[in-house]
Design a protein around this motif. Structure first.
Motif, short mmCIF file in Angstrom:
data_model
loop_
_atom_site.label_atom_id
_atom_site.label_comp_id
_atom_site.label_asym_id
_atom_site.label_seq_id
_atom_site.Cartn_x
_atom_site.Cartn_y
_atom_site.Cartn_z
N PRO A 2 0.82 -1.19 0.00
CA PRO A 2 0.00 0.00 0.00
C PRO A 2 0.87 1.26 0.00
O PRO A 2 1.85 1.35 0.71
CB PRO A 2 -0.81 -0.11 1.30
N VAL A 3 0.48 2.22 -0.81
CA VAL A 3 1.26 3.45 -0.91
C VAL A 3 1.22 4.21 0.41
O VAL A 3 0.17 4.35 1.03
CB VAL A 3 0.71 4.33 -2.05
N GLY A 4 2.38 4.71 0.84
CA GLY A 4 2.42 5.59 2.00
C GLY A 4 2.70 4.91 3.32
O GLY A 4 2.94 5.58 4.30
N LEU A 5 2.68 3.58 3.39
CA LEU A 5 2.97 2.93 4.65
C LEU A 5 4.46 3.01 4.93
O LEU A 5 5.28 2.70 4.06
CB LEU A 5 2.52 1.47 4.63
N PRO A 6 4.86 3.37 6.14
CA PRO A 6 6.27 3.60 6.44
C PRO A 6 7.02 2.34 6.84
O PRO A 6 7.81 2.36 7.76
CB PRO A 6 6.20 4.59 7.61
N PHE A 7 6.72 1.21 6.17
CA PHE A 7 7.44 -0.01 6.52
C PHE A 7 8.87 0.08 6.03
O PHE A 7 9.15 0.54 4.93
CB PHE A 7 6.78 -1.25 5.90
N GLY A 8 9.78 -0.45 6.84
CA GLY A 8 11.17 -0.48 6.44
C GLY A 8 12.03 -0.92 7.59
O GLY A 8 11.63 -0.82 8.75
N THR A 87 -5.66 -2.06 17.27
CA THR A 87 -5.16 -3.41 17.01
C THR A 87 -5.76 -3.97 15.72
O THR A 87 -5.09 -4.71 15.00
CB THR A 87 -5.48 -4.34 18.18
N ALA A 88 -7.00 -3.60 15.43
CA ALA A 88 -7.58 -4.01 14.15
C ALA A 88 -6.81 -3.39 12.99
O ALA A 88 -6.57 -4.04 11.96
CB ALA A 88 -9.06 -3.61 14.10
N THR A 89 -6.40 -2.13 13.16
CA THR A 89 -5.58 -1.48 12.13
C THR A 89 -4.25 -2.18 11.97
O THR A 89 -3.75 -2.38 10.85
CB THR A 89 -5.37 0.00 12.48
N ALA A 90 -3.62 -2.56 13.08
CA ALA A 90 -2.35 -3.28 13.02
C ALA A 90 -2.50 -4.58 12.25
O ALA A 90 -1.65 -4.93 11.40
CB ALA A 90 -1.83 -3.56 14.42
N VAL A 127 1.54 -4.24 19.33
CA VAL A 127 2.70 -5.08 19.00
C VAL A 127 2.35 -6.56 19.07
O VAL A 127 2.80 -7.36 18.23
CB VAL A 127 3.88 -4.74 19.92
N ALA A 128 1.54 -6.95 20.04
CA ALA A 128 1.19 -8.37 20.16
C ALA A 128 0.41 -8.87 18.95
O ALA A 128 0.47 -10.05 18.60
CB ALA A 128 0.37 -8.59 21.43
N GLY A 148 7.15 0.03 11.66
CA GLY A 148 6.37 0.73 10.64
C GLY A 148 4.90 0.81 10.99
O GLY A 148 4.24 1.82 10.75
N ILE A 149 4.37 -0.27 11.55
CA ILE A 149 2.96 -0.28 11.96
C ILE A 149 2.72 0.74 13.07
O ILE A 149 1.76 1.50 13.04
CB ILE A 149 2.56 -1.70 12.41
N LEU A 150 3.61 0.77 14.05
CA LEU A 150 3.47 1.76 15.13
C LEU A 150 3.54 3.18 14.59
O LEU A 150 2.78 4.05 15.01
CB LEU A 150 4.57 1.54 16.18
N THR A 151 4.43 3.40 13.64
CA THR A 151 4.56 4.72 13.03
C THR A 151 3.26 5.15 12.36
O THR A 151 2.88 6.33 12.39
CB THR A 151 5.71 4.74 12.01
#
Length: 313
Positions: A2-8, A87-90, A127-128, A148-151
């Protein structure tokens, strides 16, 4: 992706989703559980200048209390909400990133962390959730993805790491890992009320501008304590950080706890700087007589005390 997700990864390297790499993963067909520890506030919270303006830096105080997330594959329709919206978003971000389809099944969760008082409950819940999905789909665990998810969701504590760290909670950046050599036994209480961290950021930054030198000394002493394995030095720095926080988000019992610190052979005091929690740091587990006397003293102040292991050493 997905565009824009800060995973890395920590070095900024982008991570390849499973659907792009051609990998396929199968759920194990059994209950999968994962946990994340919470925190007893922070050993230190203050300003750290990484640009033109200071950022809020924290050294969270890990505690042996946890949030759990469980998923049991089966014939039931998957729940859309686990503990709540975050958590649903995570879960959604993990599924979108790696590409698997969540099988029918049942989510369940539990936490022994109190909400809104400074125990990193929200971060631990978030995180869990990806940790559970990593196990469910036999994906290699990746701290960069969790970060990235937390961000994408919220300002966070560093409880996604299994060690102490100096961490920029707003920028989600690990400045320095501090290891697992330091540990304390603790006695803590929770004062009335809750604190919404998002509403006090500007207040904190203005306070930091007025007390920058004091926070700089505090952080320097704390990092020296970690570097040398000096738990007493870390406890002194934690007490100094707690004292500085009294000027902006005070704890009603702080002065009394400080006055009676030596009476209970404590090395120092810690607080949830943007929460309602305050407690004592002990180098060794207090005996039953100390625990009883301390409980009676805190009860006289109107509070029930809890004991826990904090840190790692």
């Amino acid at each position: 992706m997905p565009v824009g997700l800060p995973f890395g990864g920590p070095d900024g390297t982008m991570l390849t989703p499973a659907r792009e790499s051609g990998e396929t993963r199968q759920p194990p067909g059994r209950t999968v559980s994962c946990v994340c520890h919470g925190a007893l506030g922070e050993l230190c919270q203050g300003p750290l200048r990484t640009g033109s303006e200071p950022d809020i830096a924290v050294v969270s105080f890990p505690v042996d209390r946890h949030s759990w997330v469980h998923f049991t594959p089966g014939t039931e329709t998957p729940n859309r909400l686990i503990l709540g919206e975050k958590t649903a978003t995570a879960a959604r971000l993990i599924l979108e990133h790696f590409g698997p389809t969540l099988p029918p099944g049942r989510w369940s969760a539990h936490s022994d962390l109190r909400v809104g008082v400074g125990t990193a409950t929200s971060t631990a819940d978030i995180v869990a959730t990806p940790r559970c999905l990593f196990r469910l789909f036999a994906l290699p665990y990746d701290t960069g993805v969790v970060l990235g998810i937390l961000t994408a969701i919220e300002r966070a504590d560093s409880v996604f790491l299994d060690e102490f760290a100096l961490y920029l909670s707003g920028r989600h950046r690990v400045i320095r890992r501090l290891g697992t050599d330091i540990g304390f036994h603790t006695a803590d209480i929770t004062e009335p009320g809750t604190v919404d961290t998002t509403t006090v950021t500007d207040l904190l930054l203005e306070h930091y501008r007025r007390h920058g030198e004091g926070y700089e000394r505090c952080l320097t002493d704390l990092l020296k304590g970690f570097a040398s394995g000096d738990s007493a030095g870390v406890a002194r720095a934690a007490t100094a950080s707690a004292a500085l926080s009294q000027n902006v988000l005070p704890k009603a019992t702080f002065d009394s706890m400080l006055t009676h610190r030596e009476r209970f052979v404590a090395d120092g005091i810690f607080v949830a700087h943007t929460g309602c929690l305050i407690g004592r740091l002990f180098p060794n587990r207090p005996g039953v007589d100390v625990e009883s006397d301390l409980s009676a003293y805190l009860h006289s102040l109107g509070h029930q005390c809890s004991f826990a292991q904090g840190g790692y050493g």
